[in-house]
Design a protein around this motif. Structure first.
Motif, PDB file in Angstrom:
ATOM      1  N   THR A  22      -5.003  -2.459 -11.716  1.00 63.72           N
ATOM      2  CA  THR A  22      -6.196  -2.551 -10.878  1.00 63.72           C
ATOM      3  C   THR A  22      -6.853  -3.908 -11.095  1.00 63.72           C
ATOM      4  N   SER A  23      -7.613  -4.338 -10.103  1.00 59.92           N
ATOM      5  CA  SER A  23      -8.408  -5.555 -10.202  1.00 59.92           C
ATOM      6  C   SER A  23      -9.612  -5.361  -9.285  1.00 59.92           C
ATOM      7  N   ALA A  24     -10.642  -6.219  -9.395  1.00 58.19           N
ATOM      8  CA  ALA A  24     -11.866  -6.017  -8.629  1.00 58.19           C
ATOM      9  C   ALA A  24     -12.425  -7.360  -8.168  1.00 58.19           C
ATOM     10  N   PHE A  25     -12.979  -7.368  -6.929  1.00 56.49           N
ATOM     11  CA  PHE A  25     -13.542  -8.573  -6.345  1.00 56.49           C
ATOM     12  C   PHE A  25     -14.858  -8.238  -5.637  1.00 56.49           C
ATOM     13  N   PRO A  26     -15.918  -9.020  -5.880  1.00 57.01           N
ATOM     14  CA  PRO A  26     -17.153  -8.896  -5.105  1.00 57.01           C
ATOM     15  C   PRO A  26     -17.088  -9.822  -3.893  1.00 57.01           C
ATOM     16  N   ILE A  27     -17.350  -9.304  -2.700  1.00 57.73           N
ATOM     17  CA  ILE A  27     -17.216 -10.129  -1.501  1.00 57.73           C
ATOM     18  C   ILE A  27     -18.306  -9.793  -0.483  1.00 57.73           C
ATOM     19  N   SER A  28     -18.409 -10.638   0.512  1.00 55.47           N
ATOM     20  CA  SER A  28     -19.119 -10.324   1.750  1.00 55.47           C
ATOM     21  C   SER A  28     -18.177 -10.701   2.879  1.00 55.47           C
ATOM     22  N   ALA A  29     -17.575  -9.688   3.503  1.00 57.93           N
ATOM     23  CA  ALA A  29     -16.613  -9.959   4.582  1.00 57.93           C
ATOM     24  C   ALA A  29     -17.303 -10.612   5.766  1.00 57.93           C
ATOM     25  N   LEU A  30     -18.562 -10.215   6.022  1.00 58.85           N
ATOM     26  CA  LEU A  30     -19.290 -10.767   7.166  1.00 58.85           C
ATOM     27  C   LEU A  30     -19.585 -12.248   6.964  1.00 58.85           C
ATOM     28  N   ALA A  31     -20.018 -12.621   5.760  1.00 62.90           N
ATOM     29  CA  ALA A  31     -20.371 -14.011   5.482  1.00 62.90           C
ATOM     30  C   ALA A  31     -19.181 -14.831   4.991  1.00 62.90           C
ATOM     31  N   GLY A  32     -18.112 -14.159   4.582  1.00 56.34           N
ATOM     32  CA  GLY A  32     -16.925 -14.869   4.116  1.00 56.34           C
ATOM     33  C   GLY A  32     -16.914 -15.180   2.635  1.00 56.34           C
ATOM     34  N   ASP A  33     -17.863 -14.642   1.879  1.00 59.37           N
ATOM     35  CA  ASP A  33     -17.928 -14.919   0.446  1.00 59.37           C
ATOM     36  C   ASP A  33     -16.765 -14.307  -0.308  1.00 59.37           C
ATOM     37  N   ASN A  34     -16.038 -15.129  -1.059  1.00 61.40           N
ATOM     38  CA  ASN A  34     -14.947 -14.700  -1.942  1.00 61.40           C
ATOM     39  C   ASN A  34     -13.781 -14.043  -1.207  1.00 61.40           C
ATOM     40  N   VAL A  35     -13.683 -14.234   0.095  1.00 60.27           N
ATOM     41  CA  VAL A  35     -12.556 -13.657   0.833  1.00 60.27           C
ATOM     42  C   VAL A  35     -11.381 -14.627   0.830  1.00 60.27           C
ATOM     43  N   VAL A  36     -11.584 -15.799   1.405  1.00 52.46           N
ATOM     44  CA  VAL A  36     -10.537 -16.822   1.403  1.00 52.46           C
ATOM     45  C   VAL A  36     -10.862 -17.936   0.422  1.00 52.46           C
ATOM     46  N   THR A  37     -12.154 -18.247   0.284  1.00 48.78           N
ATOM     47  CA  THR A  37     -12.580 -19.286  -0.652  1.00 48.78           C
ATOM     48  C   THR A  37     -13.616 -18.714  -1.613  1.00 48.78           C
ATOM     49  N   PRO A  38     -13.652 -19.205  -2.858  1.00 44.52           N
ATOM     50  CA  PRO A  38     -14.659 -18.735  -3.816  1.00 44.52           C
ATOM     51  C   PRO A  38     -16.065 -19.008  -3.310  1.00 44.52           C
ATOM     52  N   SER A  39     -16.998 -18.140  -3.677  1.00 50.29           N
ATOM     53  CA  SER A  39     -18.355 -18.214  -3.153  1.00 50.29           C
ATOM     54  C   SER A  39     -19.303 -18.853  -4.162  1.00 50.29           C
TER      55      SER A  39
END
Length: 437
Positions: A184-201
């Motif tokens: 398992t692994s975990a990531f905090p993101i905002s898909a709407l704003a693009g945070d941590n999805v393709v580039t680090p936020s």
């Protein structure tokens, strides 16, 4: 399972990803963001989505529209069917299955996850782990998806608070730790704003794990490593090819898909359920002869001896952990129908290329999604419930435990009256008694 590839630093082959989680956690938006930021959509597609978003009164581009393709999905703002999207980066090719979050569409989630290498469990940062999040995690575990990644979405709505992410991550890891989850692994993101999805936020400097796409590009699967590592060979026969005239009138081949392992010319094999043994005389693909066929390849096998082979039979490597021929199965079943599954119920069971009649012998336990405890007094399964079921078959099947080979260890249950799929099963055991239905 994918065809073994020659993985390099710049090409790690194909990764099949299935999204999971509760409704409105942002699965479709996440996939839309991956497609947009990796430049995997055309300008006219983006323009159409932007126009539809404006027509709906949104002050942002509704990226979920890139995957919610059905009219009813667009109207309701939900995902109903499984939507498959394909894109690639310089390092890897991806097949993304956007699966529904509604409980009533759990069957579609099982479909999307059944062939996945990695499952993304999305959680709304405002709501945390829900019952549907747990249900989908259990299903990913039962389906033995090799990797499960927690994605805590909508971090922008909780002020990018690290403590919110940490609390959800710890709760998820505690729950997953009680399941058979390899990694398992975990990531905090905002898909709407693009945070941590393709580039680090920059909004979450406390997260040092990189972006979600970085993880997807580098996670290792068995197919990436190019290793079938002793996996037994399995080839369910789909069609017998025997031209009746012309120069090929003496030709006899057996078409199908290699579900596990490899087959080579000259290899000793056994045809089941008859048990006849022979060798492979040739392997053909589109008029060309091959020396070897590998997992996921569709080929035609020619056998050295004139043995009786029909659709539904299975060709296996001889002497290498051969599958079992049985007329009784014990399996973990995910029930997908509104009516209950009960003892003595008559169903059709489809396993690889063979369909047989089956009778429910009994339900031995039912799994509580929240506590992970098994109710040993259960005798039925309701919609979306998971339990251990014993089935008697009208004809023998050639099977493996699901833990060994996913393709020959799984089946679907069909309502004989309507033809609707009502359950999915993962074989855990067999019995050799000969039962008649």
């Amino acid at each position: 399972m994918t065809t073994p590839s020659t993985a390099t630093d710049l090409d790690l082959g194909i990764l099949r990803v299935a999204t999971a989680g509760s409704v409105d956690d942002g699965k479709s938006t996440l996939i839309g963001r991956l497609l947009l930021d990796s430049k995997a959509i055309f300008e006219d597609q983006l323009e159409a989505v932007e126009a539809t978003s404006r027509a709906k009164g949104h002050d942002h581009t509704d990226l979920a529209l890139l995957t919610d393709g059905l009219r009813s999905e667009r109207e309701q703002g939900i995902t109903i069917d499984v939507a498959y999207r394909y894109f690639s980066t310089p390092r890897r090719k991806f097949i993304l299955a956007d699966t529904p979050g509604h409980a009533q569409y759990t069957r579609n989630m099982v479909t999307g996850a059944s062939t996945a290498d990695l499952g993304l469990v999305l959680v709304d940062a405002r709501h945390g782990i829900t019952e549907q999040s747990r249900r989908h995690t259990v299903l990913l575990s039962l389906l033995q998806v090799p990797h499960i990644t927690l994605v805590v979405n909508k971090m922008d709505l909780v002020g990018y608070d690290e403590s919110v992410f940490t609390q959800i991550r710890d709760e998820f890891e505690d729950f997953a730790g009680r399941l058979d989850v390899p990694t398992t692994s975990a990531f905090p993101i905002s898909a709407l704003a693009g945070d941590n999805v393709v580039t680090p936020s920059d909004a979450m400097p406390w997260h040092s794990g990189g972006s979600l796409l970085d993880h997807l590009e580098t996670v290792e699967t068995a197919s990436d490593l190019g290793s079938e590592g002793g996996v037994p060979s399995r080839f369910p026969v789909q069609y017998v090819i025997r031209p009746q005239q012309g120069e090929y009138r003496d030709y006899r081949g057996y078409a199908g898909r290699v579900e596990a392992g490899t087959f080579e010319v000259g290899q000793q094999v056994v045809v089941l359920p008859s048990g006849m043994r022979t060798t492979i005389a040739g392997i053909d693909v589109l008029g060309e002869e091959l020396e070897q066929a590998v997992t996921s390849q569709s080929v035609v096998l020619r056998l050295a001896d004139d043995v009786d082979v029909s659709r539904g039979d299975l060709v296996a490597g001889a002497g290498e952990h051969e599958p079992e021929v049985t007329r009784e199965l014990t399996a973990t079943v995910s029930w997908m129908a509104t009516g209950e599954l009960h003892e003595r119920q008559k169903l059709l069971l489809k396993h690889t290329t063979r369909t047989v009649r089956a009778v429910v012998q009994g339900v031995s336990s039912r799994l509580d999604i929240n506590s992970l405890e098994r109710d040993r007094d259960a005798s039925t399964l309701e919609l979306n419930e998971i339990g251990s079921v014993t089935l008697r078959l009208s004809q023998p099947l050639v099977v493996d435990p699901y833990a060994d080979i996913r393709s020959t260890g799984s089946f679907i249950l069909i309502d004989p009256a309507t033809g609707a799929t009502v359950g999915a099963g993962m074989i855990s055991g067999t019995h050799g008694e000969d039962y008649a239905i």
